[in-house]
Design a protein around this motif. Structure first.
Motif, PDB file in Angstrom:
ATOM      1  N   VAL A  30       6.214 -19.121 -80.979  1.00 42.87           N
ATOM      2  CA  VAL A  30       5.944 -17.736 -80.624  1.00 42.87           C
ATOM      3  C   VAL A  30       6.557 -16.845 -81.699  1.00 42.87           C
ATOM      4  CG1 VAL A  30       8.012 -17.570 -79.181  1.00 42.87           C
ATOM      5  CG2 VAL A  30       6.145 -15.955 -78.832  1.00 42.87           C
ATOM      6  N   TYR A  31       5.814 -15.812 -82.076  1.00 40.03           N
ATOM      7  CA  TYR A  31       6.268 -14.854 -83.078  1.00 40.03           C
ATOM      8  C   TYR A  31       6.605 -13.552 -82.372  1.00 40.03           C
ATOM      9  CZ  TYR A  31       6.012 -11.467 -86.910  1.00 40.03           C
ATOM     10  OH  TYR A  31       6.276 -10.455 -87.799  1.00 40.03           O
ATOM     11  N   ILE A  32       7.799 -13.044 -82.636  1.00 39.54           N
ATOM     12  CA  ILE A  32       8.221 -11.798 -81.990  1.00 39.54           C
ATOM     13  C   ILE A  32       7.685 -10.637 -82.829  1.00 39.54           C
ATOM     14  CG2 ILE A  32      10.145 -10.543 -80.962  1.00 39.54           C
ATOM     15  CD1 ILE A  32       9.713 -13.452 -79.961  1.00 39.54           C
ATOM     16  N   GLY A  33       6.397 -10.406 -82.648  1.00 36.48           N
ATOM     17  CA  GLY A  33       5.729  -9.365 -83.423  1.00 36.48           C
ATOM     18  C   GLY A  33       4.256  -9.323 -83.067  1.00 36.48           C
ATOM     19  N   LYS A  34       3.492  -8.615 -83.878  1.00 32.58           N
ATOM     20  CA  LYS A  34       2.078  -8.383 -83.584  1.00 32.58           C
ATOM     21  C   LYS A  34       1.210  -9.522 -84.105  1.00 32.58           C
ATOM     22  CE  LYS A  34       2.424  -3.343 -83.541  1.00 32.58           C
ATOM     23  NZ  LYS A  34       2.149  -3.294 -82.084  1.00 32.58           N
ATOM     24  N   ARG A  35       0.058  -9.671 -83.467  1.00 32.55           N
ATOM     25  CA  ARG A  35      -0.881 -10.721 -83.843  1.00 32.55           C
ATOM     26  C   ARG A  35      -1.361 -10.527 -85.277  1.00 32.55           C
ATOM     27  NH1 ARG A  35      -2.367 -15.911 -82.388  1.00 32.55           N
ATOM     28  NH2 ARG A  35      -3.431 -16.347 -84.328  1.00 32.55           N
ATOM     29  N   GLU A  36      -1.553  -9.287 -85.692  1.00 34.64           N
ATOM     30  CA  GLU A  36      -2.027  -9.020 -87.047  1.00 34.64           C
ATOM     31  C   GLU A  36      -1.041  -9.547 -88.082  1.00 34.64           C
ATOM     32  OE1 GLU A  36      -1.764  -6.805 -84.653  1.00 34.64           O
ATOM     33  OE2 GLU A  36      -3.837  -6.211 -84.208  1.00 34.64           O
ATOM     34  N   GLU A  37       0.255  -9.408 -87.799  1.00 34.42           N
ATOM     35  CA  GLU A  37       1.276  -9.915 -88.712  1.00 34.42           C
ATOM     36  C   GLU A  37       1.283 -11.445 -88.712  1.00 34.42           C
ATOM     37  OE1 GLU A  37       4.368  -6.166 -87.940  1.00 34.42           O
ATOM     38  OE2 GLU A  37       4.631  -8.065 -86.879  1.00 34.42           O
ATOM     39  N   LEU A  38       1.101 -12.023 -87.522  1.00 37.63           N
ATOM     40  CA  LEU A  38       1.066 -13.478 -87.411  1.00 37.63           C
ATOM     41  C   LEU A  38      -0.081 -14.068 -88.223  1.00 37.63           C
ATOM     42  CD1 LEU A  38       2.088 -16.113 -86.044  1.00 37.63           C
ATOM     43  CD2 LEU A  38       0.569 -15.591 -84.136  1.00 37.63           C
ATOM     44  N   ASN A  39      -1.229 -13.371 -88.222  1.00 34.30           N
ATOM     45  CA  ASN A  39      -2.403 -13.866 -88.950  1.00 34.30           C
ATOM     46  C   ASN A  39      -2.186 -13.902 -90.454  1.00 34.30           C
ATOM     47  OD1 ASN A  39      -3.812 -14.199 -86.572  1.00 34.30           O
ATOM     48  ND2 ASN A  39      -4.896 -12.240 -86.709  1.00 34.30           N
ATOM     49  N   GLN A  40      -1.205 -13.135 -90.937  1.00 27.65           N
ATOM     50  CA  GLN A  40      -0.887 -13.170 -92.365  1.00 27.65           C
ATOM     51  C   GLN A  40      -0.064 -14.399 -92.734  1.00 27.65           C
ATOM     52  OE1 GLN A  40      -2.207 -10.871 -94.505  1.00 27.65           O
ATOM     53  NE2 GLN A  40      -3.260 -10.209 -92.631  1.00 27.65           N
ATOM     54  N   ILE A  41       0.529 -15.024 -91.742  1.00 23.28           N
ATOM     55  CA  ILE A  41       1.420 -16.163 -91.991  1.00 23.28           C
ATOM     56  C   ILE A  41       0.756 -17.488 -91.625  1.00 23.28           C
ATOM     57  CG2 ILE A  41       3.661 -17.182 -91.409  1.00 23.28           C
ATOM     58  CD1 ILE A  41       4.617 -14.302 -90.778  1.00 23.28           C
ATOM     59  N   PHE A  42       0.026 -17.504 -90.499  1.00 22.44           N
ATOM     60  CA  PHE A  42      -0.644 -18.709 -90.037  1.00 22.44           C
ATOM     61  C   PHE A  42      -2.156 -18.537 -90.137  1.00 22.44           C
ATOM     62  CE2 PHE A  42       3.416 -19.745 -88.224  1.00 22.44           C
ATOM     63  CZ  PHE A  42       3.429 -21.136 -88.137  1.00 22.44           C
ATOM     64  N   ASP A  43      -2.835 -19.650 -90.356  1.00 23.79           N
ATOM     65  CA  ASP A  43      -4.294 -19.655 -90.304  1.00 23.79           C
ATOM     66  C   ASP A  43      -4.734 -19.195 -88.919  1.00 23.79           C
ATOM     67  OD1 ASP A  43      -7.041 -20.752 -89.866  1.00 23.79           O
ATOM     68  OD2 ASP A  43      -6.740 -21.450 -91.921  1.00 23.79           O
ATOM     69  N   GLN A  44      -5.781 -18.403 -88.868  1.00 29.52           N
ATOM     70  CA  GLN A  44      -6.235 -17.868 -87.581  1.00 29.52           C
ATOM     71  C   GLN A  44      -6.765 -18.949 -86.649  1.00 29.52           C
ATOM     72  OE1 GLN A  44      -8.537 -14.207 -87.674  1.00 29.52           O
ATOM     73  NE2 GLN A  44      -7.738 -13.710 -89.706  1.00 29.52           N
ATOM     74  N   ASN A  45      -7.041 -20.148 -87.187  1.00 28.78           N
ATOM     75  CA  ASN A  45      -7.488 -21.256 -86.345  1.00 28.78           C
ATOM     76  C   ASN A  45      -6.328 -21.983 -85.675  1.00 28.78           C
ATOM     77  OD1 ASN A  45     -10.227 -20.877 -86.976  1.00 28.78           O
ATOM     78  ND2 ASN A  45     -10.004 -22.023 -88.881  1.00 28.78           N
TER      79      ASN A  45
END
Length: 882
Positions: free
Chosen positions: A489-504
């Protein structure tokens, strides 16, 4: 055979579709009687096509000499005498009506076409006057009517046809007046493709219609096709294609699902380390392969032989090897079914994993009757139809039989398909919870995220922690782990997470996806932190998954800048093995083994779960008595962690549960934050380790790499043929997609297409081919194996990267000449077709179509590089666009 999620074509079972089509064809067959007698040579025959407002009788009723020779629902044959000359009127009222949505109307047209063919056989030497009912022709004006006479092949009746040179168009006006157009190319009255001249019309009374036709001398003669390929029943062909295409799609789907059962048999957990099961499945697969690989090659992918394919598969599925597989699984189901098998069935969405006949004998016999009908009335198209999944079954069986004893599919499913890539970009701060199965890692993470959700629960009379509502981090009960991947789990927004992990990535979530706004406000984990729940590396599922977990953890660690680890240990178990199984997965992949001994306080901590009050201190006071010195050397840091970096997570107590959870979360956040913010922050380095288990896997999979690649190419070539022939994409789109493949295989230095796949270019080519398949809706829907093979290969390469510093993969080369040649030829042929299409406007193209298709036939023998599929493709695409 249990099937996966049905697509549209599966909504009707294959058996029901066969029954429906068979009933339709039997209705057509049952309406046909061979009852035409020979018509005298050189007789005049007036062929009336259409209903003519049901006033056909008005044309001849005033004739004194008339005789009904045949009077049926679908036709009337009448003999008349006009001024001492005998003529015949053949009336086919339902032959111009066609409706895709109305089965009865479409069948009536088919019956009429067949009767017309039968009649023409008895009238071959006659002279014909062709009369069409204008009101039943498609088109809004004269030109539209004339165009559709050609487009709908109205004057084609199977093996007989008329050139569109001489005919009449007739329309009822009112008060028995008829509007008549006479068309004759030979007389020059009207040029079919002229833009300037108009077709002249005359108005006649009902008594004058036949007289005007006889006086015109606008007659013609019937012709016989010169080859089977030219047989044409006009719109009847549309009806037969409408019946054939869904049936073919359904058969492909049925065989695809059968192949999935064969694959699942090899993947199921009980096959691993069970030599008897492996042998039984291997024998069964070999029995199937023999039918397709025998010397006579009786079973092919031609649609005309599909009933033989079904008969053979049914035969094998009823033999002893298949029964042995089924009986063994029935025995297992009667006993307590393993959690492994239950999980497996849930993952692959299958209830029963048995082999059984695909179709009953009755359905196969009906299918045989359907094929005979197609061969009689649709064979110029049907003889070239392929059931694509038959060829894919052959390719799959070849690979499966070669690798079944090595349990390759089981290995790939349980390891390579479960390896997680980790973050694509670097994580700044990552907190990892690591421990053996069932020590409470998921409970701890749920406590950190939403402490209000934690409750006291009971399981087999024991107090334990539970949750009020479902979460992404499931808490299991008993001895079975619920965590089978690294979940985060990332303590932040989904948009930020998508910059770090593949969206799949399906196992890492933003906090917004887990908690509501009120719960997010209460969460004490600092922003931008990642928290990861790792599966137990002693996982009770199987050894292969443990190896996958270890490689996945390495993929996460290598892309995390600041790593904090909480080792979670069940203090209620006084087990040295537990300690070793907790720490060994980390120590094995540490580049510097002393990083845990020397720097333990900078990045590691311990959480003691299921603890009684004061139990930690009791262990410290009695360390020698508890562990007897076994941890003094390699695990000397363990006592230091106990003393300095330790959190106790007590067993649940109803009155103190909130206090226990609050204390736990506060201590975890405080300890991890202090380590991350310390000036002495330390980041350990990790590397892939080829321990005996991973080496065994590596040596098992890597020798198969060349064979896997060859299978991918074979499947890809099959997919291209299927896409060319079956897809509804127009030529422009197909060319664009083939040019995309061409660019994938283009050497950027030489600007020439490569002809070899090697270890150096394999990964990028597979990635691009995978993207190409994913971007092609037709293949994405119709091929479940090409993508899986590519994923298998990519996963083998992941293992290679993990192990490459220890033992590099052997070099390999795979020739792709056939693929390169096919791409070049298809692009060239599409360009040729387009150049012909663009050469003239649409109407001139209609005129040139016959000449053009004839030219294609002349070129056919010269095109050794292009197979029959591609030839048929170009012809059908041209006709469709015309």
């Amino acid at each position: 055979m249990d099937q996966q999620q049905p697509n549209e074509v599966q909504q009707i079972s294959i058996k029901q579709r066969i029954i429906n089509i068979h009933e339709n064809f039997e209705n057509i067959r049952g309406s046909i009687f061979d009852e035409f007698s020979q018509i005298p040579p050189k007789s005049s025959v007036l062929l009336f096509l259409g209903k003519f407002q049901n006033k056909f009788h008005s044309f001849y009723k005033d004739f004194e000499n008339k005789q009904f020779i045949l009077d049926r629902n679908y036709f009337k044959l009448i003999k008349i005498e006009n001024k001492g000359k005998t003529s015949y009127l053949l009336y086919l009222p339902q032959i111009l009506l066609y409706d895709d949505q109305n089965n009865e109307i479409a069948q009536n047209l088919c019956i009429s076409k067949i009767y017309a063919e039968m009649a023409l056989k008895k009238m071959e030497t006659c002279q014909f006057y062709l009369i069409l009912d204008i009101q039943q022709l498609r088109g809004d004006d004269v030109r539209g009517w004339l165009d559709n006479v050609c487009i709908d092949s109205i004057f084609f009746f199977g093996t007989y046809f008329f050139n569109e040179n001489n005919f009449f168009l007739l329309r009822y006006l009112q008060e028995d007046k008829w509007d008549q157009y006479q068309f004759s190319k030979s007389s020059g009255i009207f040029s079919y493709f002229s833009q300037n001249q108009q077709l002249k019309n005359q108005i006649y009374s009902k008594n004058e219609v036949l007289e005007a036709i006889f006086k015109s001398d606008n007659y013609t003669y019937v012709k016989t096709v010169q080859s089977e390929d030219a047989i044409n029943y006009g719109k009847m062909m549309s009806y037969l294609s409408k019946e054939l295409n869904p049936l073919k799609e359904q058969i492909n789907e049925d065989l695809k699902q059968f192949q999935m059962v064969l694959l699942r048999l090899q993947q199921m957990p009980i096959i691993k380390n069970n030599f008897e099961v492996v042998q039984e499945i291997g024998k069964y697969l070999n029995d199937l392969q023999k039918g397709f690989m025998n010397e006579k090659n009786l079973l092919t992918d031609n649609a005309s032989q599909i009933f033989e394919v079904y008969e053979f598969i049914n035969k094998v599925n009823q033999e002893q090897n298949a029964q042995n597989i089924n009986n063994r699984q029935k025995i297992r189901q009667k006993n307590s079914q393993s959690h492994q098998m239950k999980n497996f069935k849930e993952e692959v969405k299958i209830q029963e994993l048995i082999v059984q006949p695909l179709l009953c004998d009755e359905a196969i016999n009906k299918l045989k009757g359907i094929i005979q009908f197609f061969q009689k009335y649709h064979n110029n198209i049907f003889k070239n139809e392929k059931i694509c999944e038959v060829q894919k079954l052959i390719l799959n069986l070849k690979q499966w039989c070669a690798n079944c004893n090595d349990t390759l599919e089981n290995t790939l499913y349980n390891i390579t398909s479960r390896i997680q890539d980790g973050p694509k970009n670097e994580i700044e701060n990552g907190i990892y919870f690591i421990g053996i199965t069932k020590v409470g890692k998921s409970t701890i993470i749920n406590s950190l995220l939403n402490p209000d959700n934690i409750i006291q629960d009971h399981f087999v009379s024991q107090k334990c922690y539970g949750i009020n509502t479902e979460t992404k981090f499931a808490i299991g009960k008993g001895g079975v782990s619920e965590t089978q991947h690294i979940n985060g789990v990332y303590i932040g927004k989904r948009e930020e997470l998508n910059q770090i992990f593949d969206q799949n990535e399906k196992n890492v979530f933003s906090i917004e996806e887990i908690l509501d706004q009120e719960q997010i406000q209460k969460c004490k984990i600092p922003k931008k932190y990642f928290v990861f729940d790792c599966p137990g590396f002693d996982d009770n599922i199987n050894e292969l998954m443990r190896i996958a977990h270890r490689i996945s953890l390495y993929n996460y660690f290598k892309n995390t800048k600041n790593i904090i680890v909480f080792f979670v240990i069940d203090i209620s178990q006084q087990s040295i093995e537990q300690v070793k199984n907790t720490f060994d997965p980390i120590t094995q992949i540490l580049r510097e083994k002393n990083d845990l001994v020397t720097h333990f306080d900078k990045w590691t901590n311990i959480i003691l779960t299921k603890a009684k009050k004061g139990q930690r201190q009791y262990y410290l006071d009695n360390w020698q008595q508890v562990y007897k010195g076994y941890l003094d050397e390699n695990y000397s840091f363990y006592k230091k962690l106990f003393e300095n970096r330790c959190v106790e997570f007590e067993k649940p107590k109803t009155q103190d549960i909130e206090q226990i959870i609050q204390s736990l979360t506060n201590q975890i956040i405080k300890m991890s934050s202090s380590q991350l913010q310390s000036n002495q922050a330390f980041t350990p380095k990790f590397q892939g380790v080829l321990d005996p288990k991973v080496q065994s896997l590596y040596e098992h999979c890597i020798p198969k790499v060349k064979q896997k690649l060859e299978s991918i190419l074979n499947f890809f070539l099959e997919d291209l043929d299927e896409y060319i022939l079956e897809s509804s994409d127009n030529l422009e789109i197909k060319k664009e997609k083939f040019e995309k493949i061409q660019s994938i295989l283009l050497d950027q230095n030489t600007k020439q297409m490569i002809n070899l796949i090697t270890y150096n270019n394999c990964e990028i080519i597979l990635k691009e081919l995978s993207n190409w398949v994913n971007g092609n809706p037709y293949l994405q829907k119709n091929d479940i194996f090409i993508q899986q093979y590519i994923e298998d290969m990519k996963s083998i390469l992941k293992i290679s990267k993990y192990c490459q510093k220890i033992k590099k993969i052997a070099p390999f080369e795979i020739k792709i000449d056939n693929l390169v040649k096919k791409i070049k030829i298809v692009i060239t042929k599409i360009d040729e077709v387009r150049s012909w299409y663009l050469l003239n406007d649409q109407r001139k193209n209609l005129h040139l179509r016959k000449n053009y298709l004839a030219e294609l036939h002349k070129q056919k023998q010269q095109l050794e590089q292009i197979n029959q599929f591609q030839f048929n493709l170009l012809q059908s695409q041209y006709q469709a666009q015309g």
